[in-house]
Design an enzyme around this catalytic site. Structure first.
Site, short mmCIF file in Angstrom:
data_model
loop_
_atom_site.label_atom_id
_atom_site.label_comp_id
_atom_site.label_asym_id
_atom_site.label_seq_id
_atom_site.Cartn_x
_atom_site.Cartn_y
_atom_site.Cartn_z
N ASN A 28 0.63 -1.01 -0.02
CA ASN A 28 -0.06 0.10 -0.03
C ASN A 28 0.90 1.32 0.07
O ASN A 28 1.41 1.55 1.19
CB ASN A 28 -0.72 0.00 1.21
CG ASN A 28 -1.64 1.31 1.40
OD1 ASN A 28 -1.56 2.01 0.38
ND2 ASN A 28 -2.45 1.59 2.50
N GLU B 173 -6.94 4.86 7.51
CA GLU B 173 -6.57 6.30 7.48
C GLU B 173 -7.72 6.80 6.73
O GLU B 173 -7.94 8.13 6.82
CB GLU B 173 -5.18 6.37 6.37
CG GLU B 173 -3.78 6.35 7.19
CD GLU B 173 -2.58 5.59 6.70
OE1 GLU B 173 -2.59 5.50 5.24
OE2 GLU B 173 -1.77 5.05 7.21
N LYS C 172 0.18 4.31 -0.35
CA LYS C 172 -0.55 5.44 0.29
C LYS C 172 -0.15 6.55 -0.61
O LYS C 172 -0.44 6.45 -1.82
CB LYS C 172 0.01 5.71 1.59
CG LYS C 172 -0.15 4.65 2.56
CD LYS C 172 0.27 4.71 3.93
CE LYS C 172 -0.17 3.49 4.56
NZ LYS C 172 0.12 3.45 6.23
N GLY D 73 2.88 2.52 10.68
CA GLY D 73 3.65 3.72 10.62
C GLY D 73 4.30 4.02 12.00
O GLY D 73 5.01 5.22 11.97
N HIS E 16 -9.38 1.32 4.58
CA HIS E 16 -8.20 1.52 5.41
C HIS E 16 -8.23 2.38 6.60
O HIS E 16 -9.04 3.24 6.34
CB HIS E 16 -7.24 2.04 4.44
CG HIS E 16 -5.70 1.95 5.18
ND1 HIS E 16 -5.31 3.05 5.98
CD2 HIS E 16 -4.91 1.21 4.94
CE1 HIS E 16 -4.02 2.63 6.40
NE2 HIS E 16 -3.80 1.29 5.84
N SER F 122 3.73 -1.94 10.47
CA SER F 122 5.18 -1.94 10.58
C SER F 122 5.70 -3.12 9.97
O SER F 122 6.62 -3.73 10.69
CB SER F 122 5.57 -1.56 11.86
OG SER F 122 5.07 -0.34 11.98
N GLU G 227 -5.33 -4.76 10.47
CA GLU G 227 -4.21 -3.90 10.56
C GLU G 227 -4.46 -2.74 11.91
O GLU G 227 -5.27 -1.98 12.04
CB GLU G 227 -4.48 -2.57 9.39
CG GLU G 227 -4.09 -3.22 8.39
CD GLU G 227 -3.39 -2.32 7.21
OE1 GLU G 227 -2.23 -2.68 6.52
OE2 GLU G 227 -3.76 -1.30 7.15
#
Ligand code: 13P
Length: 249
Positions: free
Chosen positions: A9, A97, A11, A173, A95, A213, A167
């Site tokens: 991904n 985010e 992003k 991150g 996701h 991560s 996730e």
């Protein structure tokens, strides 16, 4: 045996030129690798460059989101048909985010998922708890709720291509990875919930990826877990050598 999926991904990173550069270096590193499915999900503007670069290679291309209508007055959105016409079969949906910054809810995840599946796409549907939920021991409740709502009014037959990504938001991150055991426990909850909704056979075949991560240093221990059917990789997928090392754990 469930074939693992190792997905990138990207992003909001990379231009079309940088996308071509990535594939020029990445493809030789994974050529002939057919143990796992390899998927790269770049930003929309890079899809054409990615498809062109990966033509004939063992790497499939995915998008990072998709709308639930086929066309219409929806400024800034892209439909499943548009992606499929281009040759993009995979799509990340829900996701964290998108949930955190762009108003994505369990209900819009459900709408996107339904449409993507009906169109024949392979969605990678993301679920995961935030740190406060984990600390309050709400992880299981959160995962079950996210799955129940995401899969609402979708039949097992329609959901055949579904892939889930677990996730944990606190691991995205941050450099903090869920231990293989902790990830496995969460995957079991998701598989159990999928079994309640779609039946045991479906759940036995369902691929559940881990994201948060993932790096070359930890991919082997994570991928060795029976419950973990692949990875959804953010930061470490931007570099061809590091993503190739993850693929070849
Ligand atoms: P990182 O690998 O950068 O933690 O991101 C994970 C992720 O969000 C993949 O979708």
């Amino acid at each position: 045996m469930r074939k693992k999926v190792i997905a990138a991904n990207w992003k909001m990173y990379k231009t079309p030129d940088q996308t071509r550069d990535f594939f020029r270096e990445f493809l030789p590193l994974v050529s002939g690798h057919d143990r796992d499915e390899i998927v790269v999900c770049p930003p929309y503007i890079d899809l054409a460059a990615a498809l062109d670069s990966a033509k004939g290679a063992n790497v499939a291309i995915g998008a990072q989101n998709v709308h639930w209508k086929e066309e219409g007055a929806f400024t800034g959105e892209i439909s499943p048909g548009m992606l499929l016409t281009l040759g993009v079969p995979y799509v990340i949906i829900g996701h964290s985010e998108r949930r955190q910054y762009f108003g994505e809810t369990d209900d819009t995840v459900n709408l996107r998922l339904k449409t993507a599946l009906e169109a024949g796409m392979t969605p990678i549907c993301c679920v995961g708890e935030v740190l406060e939920e984990r600390e309050a021991e709400l992880t299981e409740d959160v995962l079950r709720r996210q799955c129940v709502r995401a899969f609402h009014s979708i039949s097992a037959k329609k959901a055949a291509k579904l892939i889930i990504a677990y996730e944990p938001v606190w691991a995205i991150g941050t450099g903090k990875t869920a231990t293989p055991q902790l990830a496995s426990e969460a995957h079991l909850v998701i598989r159990e919930q999928a079994s309640e909704i779609f039946g045991k056979e479906f759940a036995d075949n369902l691929r559940i990826l881990y994201g948060g991560s993932v790096k070359p240093e930890n991919s082997k221990s994570l991928m060795s877990e029976e419950e973990i059917d692949g990875a959804l990789v953010g930061g470490a997928s931007l570099d061809p050598k590091s993503f190739a090392a993850i693929v070849k754990y």
